[in-house]
Structures are given as C-alpha cells and as structure tokens.
Enzyme design. Structure first.
Site, short mmCIF file in Angstrom:
data_model
loop_
_atom_site.label_atom_id
_atom_site.label_comp_id
_atom_site.label_asym_id
_atom_site.label_seq_id
_atom_site.Cartn_x
_atom_site.Cartn_y
_atom_site.Cartn_z
N ARG A 146 23.51 -39.19 -68.91
CA ARG A 146 23.60 -40.57 -68.44
C ARG A 146 23.57 -40.63 -66.91
O ARG A 146 23.28 -41.66 -66.32
CB ARG A 146 24.91 -41.14 -68.97
CG ARG A 146 25.14 -42.56 -68.70
CD ARG A 146 25.93 -43.16 -69.82
NE ARG A 146 27.32 -43.29 -69.45
CZ ARG A 146 28.23 -43.90 -70.22
NH1 ARG A 146 27.89 -44.36 -71.40
NH2 ARG A 146 29.45 -44.00 -69.83
N GLU B 211 33.10 -44.88 -63.91
CA GLU B 211 33.36 -45.29 -65.29
C GLU B 211 34.73 -44.75 -65.64
O GLU B 211 34.89 -43.55 -65.85
CB GLU B 211 32.32 -44.71 -66.25
CG GLU B 211 30.89 -45.17 -65.99
CD GLU B 211 30.67 -46.63 -66.28
OE1 GLU B 211 31.56 -47.29 -66.85
OE2 GLU B 211 29.60 -47.13 -65.89
N LEU B 212 35.73 -45.64 -65.69
CA LEU B 212 37.11 -45.16 -65.81
C LEU B 212 37.69 -45.46 -67.19
O LEU B 212 36.95 -45.64 -68.14
CB LEU B 212 37.93 -45.76 -64.67
CG LEU B 212 37.29 -45.58 -63.28
CD1 LEU B 212 38.10 -46.26 -62.19
CD2 LEU B 212 37.09 -44.10 -62.95
N CYS C 64 36.36 -43.74 -74.23
CA CYS C 64 36.95 -44.83 -73.43
C CYS C 64 36.62 -46.17 -74.06
O CYS C 64 37.25 -47.17 -73.75
CB CYS C 64 36.48 -44.75 -71.99
SG CYS C 64 34.71 -44.53 -71.86
N GLU D 54 46.10 -45.57 -73.11
CA GLU D 54 44.85 -45.20 -73.78
C GLU D 54 45.18 -43.98 -74.64
O GLU D 54 45.45 -42.90 -74.11
CB GLU D 54 43.81 -44.86 -72.71
CG GLU D 54 42.41 -44.70 -73.26
CD GLU D 54 41.37 -44.47 -72.16
OE1 GLU D 54 41.75 -44.08 -71.04
OE2 GLU D 54 40.18 -44.66 -72.45
#
Ligand code: ADP
Length: 472
Positions: free
Chosen positions: A155, A246-247, A280, A376
């Site tokens: 990506r 991108e967290l 995520c 998370e």
C-alpha cells in the site's frame, strides 16, 4: 526465505539479528539481520543518490514494474500466504485474502502511474495561465506494522513507485519476512537499485529519529499505533516533513432495529473476525438496538462458536494465534478487566494454557461506559452494548478520539446514509462488513491519522503540487 537487509540493491548482513517467532507454538522461524546506524544512513544515502534519476523515469516504465510485481506476487500467492500465517499467526484464509488485497495495490497503482492529472486554467482576470503539476516528493520513509505484513507494505511501495519516489522501508520486527519477500519481488520485477531499501534497526525509536532529522528525508508514510504516530509527527515538525499517518481505530458497529439480522451477523463476522480481530478497521464496539438484542447476540454467538482455533496454516483453521504472547496477554487483560466489572460473558473469555498465543472467540455484554470500549482490543473479542434510540447509538458511536471507520446496518438506506453522514470517521460501511479496497481512499479523521492510502488520493501522498503561473 530472505533474512538480510536490502540496501542499494544488495542483500546484506547486519550487525546483529532478531528472532522471528511463530506465535502458534513459540518456535523460532528465522533470524533476521538488524541494521546499524551506518547501514540506515547508507540506505538513506542510496535512496537520495538515485532520487533525481528515478523521478525522471517514464511513468510507463514505472507502471510496468508494478504490473510485473503484481503478476509475480499473484503467482506466488500460496507461498506468501503461508509465510504471513507463519510469522503473524493468522489463519490461512485470512492470509490468502491479504495476499490478494496486497497484490491489488501493485495493479491499481500500475494503472494510476500513467494517469496523474494536472490542470491548466485561465486566471479569473483572463490574462494569465494557471498550470498545476505534481512532482514526486522524494525520499520517503515507510514504516509498517505486523498485522498486515504484505498489505501495509504494498500500500506504500505501490504509490511511491507510481509517483517516482525512492524509499526506505522499515517493517515491523515481528513480521519482517513477508516484507523482505516483497522487496525480493520488486527486485525481480526490475526495480533499479537504490530505489527501495530495507532497514531493521535493533533500536527503532532512536534510529528512526536520526533519519527524521536528516535533511535528505522528505516524506513519511507510517501505519501503526496512535502513540507512535504522535511521536513521529512531533519529530517531523523539526524539518516539516510531509506525513501520512494511518493510526489506531476504535470502530463502532451499529445494528439498528430494522437491520437484517442474518446479514448483520455475517457482516460483523467479517468486521470483527477478519485477521482474528487484529485490524485497525476491526469492529471494536458493537451497538445493537435493544429490541433485537437477544436474537442478534444468539445468532452472532452461533457464528462465533463455529470458528476453529489453532495453528493458522493448518487446514480448517479459521481463527489463528495473536502475533505474540505479549499481544495475547493484552487481550486477555482487557477481557478480564471487563468481566471483573460485571460484563456478561456470552462466549469465550477464557485464556488457554500452552505456548501458543491463542485467545478464543469472545462475546461480552458490557455497560455503555465500560473501560474496554475505550481500548482497541486487536483480538477476537466483541464487546456488545444495547441501545434504545438512534440518537443514543450515534452519540455512543462518536464518543471516541478515534475516527477510522464505522459500520451501520439498517434496511432503510435513508436512515443508513443519515448515520453515515453523522459518523465521525474517515470511512463508513453501510450494510457491509469489509470495505477496504485498493481503489478507494483509506484513512481516518480525529486521532486515527492524516492522509489517505489507495484510490485516486493514494498517489498524492507521494506527490507535491506545483503551481506554475504564466503571463501570456
Ligand atoms: P503496534 O502496536 O501495531 O506494534 P507500533 O506503533 O508500536 O504499533 O508499531 C508500528 C511500527 O512502528 C513498527 O514497524 C514499529 O517497529 C515502529 N515503531 C515503533 N516505535 C517507533 C518509534 N519510536 N519510531 C518509529 N517507528 C516506531
């Protein structure tokens, strides 16, 4: 299997090694070279040296390298899936899905390479011309996590090659083997030496900090935790380095009272259990309308109970191991905390014995303010909360500092779109459990990150806009 560093077109030993562990039994799969500060700088030096020539190559030439990489990767899909499953622990069907997804970034960006748009306009005053063009930013540092060792690498490599940027890739220490194999594919696809380099510092933080303070570095593309993303954003400030981050996520999955329960359960199985929950994008807070709560939980529990946990690459396994014992123990701690506060266990919630980093498919019903909802979980754990009104569901869904993705199920598309527009996230799935797509812009709002990967936007993370004003 590649276990060396790749710097300036050469495979090299490092100054030390790092053990890559198979999390399903704790055995050592390989010892991978770790890089010294000198080697990290040599990677930067190589990427900088070839940057100008690489930026000038024809888009068609770069497109064909990416197309070739797509073809090689697809032809080696089974081998790569096994490698992913071995070092990451995920079940083979998930690993195969990841390889197809990862390869698609090469195909998508091979197509984008030759279609970067520019702009030519008349100024409002009519006497000037406005030309807008896009140029490669230059040397880019790509840092990837362990949960999608192939997908997160392609990506970033795909759009960087498409844009004409050179790169230093720093894969996660838990899963470097897949990244090294992808670099091997890029080499076989004809990527010139120096364009892509791989480092694996023994001490990540200080080594990356040095690179972030070298004026030759121009761009950072990072996927990982919000905590590390913030450190990097602060470091980037010193040289005003462009950042794409991108967290973390904390995705709400909202099932409204008119949802098709069967479809919503299917969707949730994907949204929650793909990759064993280590994504995520994973549904992390499940909000279900109270009127359908019992029925929904019963159906969901049936689907979850049908999963088979075990060594990911063995046939019939649908729930693999977590990436490490440390990660597994974090999951167990979060669930134990919730149950100690009175969560109702519908399935699982028992930590298995043994050397494998396993955690079972788990459903717990929790109060709307339970602490687990602020974390998370990154594992096969579904905390469910029942709600009474749409307004309440929306407020709960948005009650987080994260904003990557939200899911909503309703048979009324109007209601679904109303929710989607009010949900504070970069992506919303309506009646779908998985929307990641190389052809679509992936990314978050709030503390889930900056920038977008994939789609038409993805290449722009590696391009900078130049305006040329012309007097005619
Ligand atoms: P995770 O919880 O998924 O491991 P991390 O943010 O810790 O998320 O790791 C994501 C990537 O960031 C990995 O490649 C890791 O090695 C790297 N990383 C960790 N700490 C730092 C740091 N201080 N600076 C740069 N990269 C880091």
């Amino acid at each position: 299997m590649r276990t060396q560093l790749y710097i300036d077109g050469q495979w090299l030993d490092g100054t030390g090694t790092l053990e890559v562990i198979d999390p399903s039994d704790g055995s050592v799969i390989a010892n991978v070279a770790t890089s010294s500060d000198e080697q990290n700088l040599a990677a930067l030096e190589a990427a900088d040296r070839v940057a100008a020539d690489w930026a000038k190559t024809a888009p068609r030439y770069r497109a064909e390298i990416l197309r070739k990489a797509f073809e090689i990767m697809t032809s080696e899909a089974d081998y790569i899936a096994e490698l992913i499953s071995k070092e990451n622990g995920k079940a083979l069907p998930d690993a195969k899905g990841e390889v197809a997804y990862a390869a698609e970034f090469f195909r998508w960006f091979s197509e984008e390479t030759v279609r970067t748009p520019g702009d030519f306009r008349l100024s409002p005053s009519g006497d000037k011309r406005i030309l807008v063009t896009h140029q490669p930013i230059g040397v880019s540092l790509l840092i990837t996590p362990w949960n999608f060792p192939a997908g997160m690498a392609t990506r970033k490599i795909g759009p960087a090659v498409a844009a004409g940027c050179t790169m230093i890739l720093k894969p996660a220490g838990e899963t470097p083997l897949t990244a090294l194999h992808i670099v091997d594919i890029m080499e076989r696809a004809g990527l010139p030496k120096g364009v892509l380099n791989v480092i694996l510092p023994a001490q990540t933080g200080p080594a990356i900090s040095k690179l972030m303070h070298d004026s030759r570095l121009k761009n950072l593309s990072f996927t990982g935790s919000t905590a590390v993303g913030k450190i990097l954003l602060r470091e980037a400030a010193d040289q005003v380095i462009r950042c794409s981050l991108e967290l973390g996520g904390n995705a709400p999955f909202v099932v409204l009272d008119d949802a098709n329960i069967e479809e919503a359960v299917k969707g949730l199985m994907l949204a929650k259990m793909r990759n064993g929950g280590a994504a995520c994008t994973a549904a992390n807070r499940i909000y279900v309308a109270r009127s359908i709560g019992d029925k929904f939980i019963a159906e969901f529990a049936k689907a979850m109970a049908a999963l088979t946990m075990g060594t990911g690459r063995e046939s019939g396994i649908t729930l693999g191991a977590s990436v490490s014992m440390k990660e597994r123990n974090k999951i167990a701690e979060l669930v134990d905390g919730a149950t100690s506060r009175g969560a109702k266990v519908h399935l699982g919630a028992k930590t298995p014995d043994g050397a494998g980093a396993f955690y079972p498919a788990t459903i717990i019903e929790v109060k709307k303010d339970d602490e687990i909802l602020a974390n998370e979980v990154f594992g096969p754990v579904a905390p469910v909360v029942l709600f009474d009104t749409d307004e309440e569901a929306l407020a709960l869904a948005n009650d987080t500092e994260y904003g990557l993705i939200s899911y909503v199920y309703s048979e009324d598309l109007k209601r679904g779109i109303r929710f989607a527009e009010a949900m504070e996230s970069g992506m919303v799935a309506i009646n779908r459990g998985m929307i990641s797509d190389p052809a679509a812009p992936f990314g978050g709002v709030k503390q889930s990150g900056l920038g977008r990967e994939g789609g038409f936007d993805g290449i722009h993370e590696f391009l900078q806009t130049k305006y040329i004003g012309v007097e005619i």
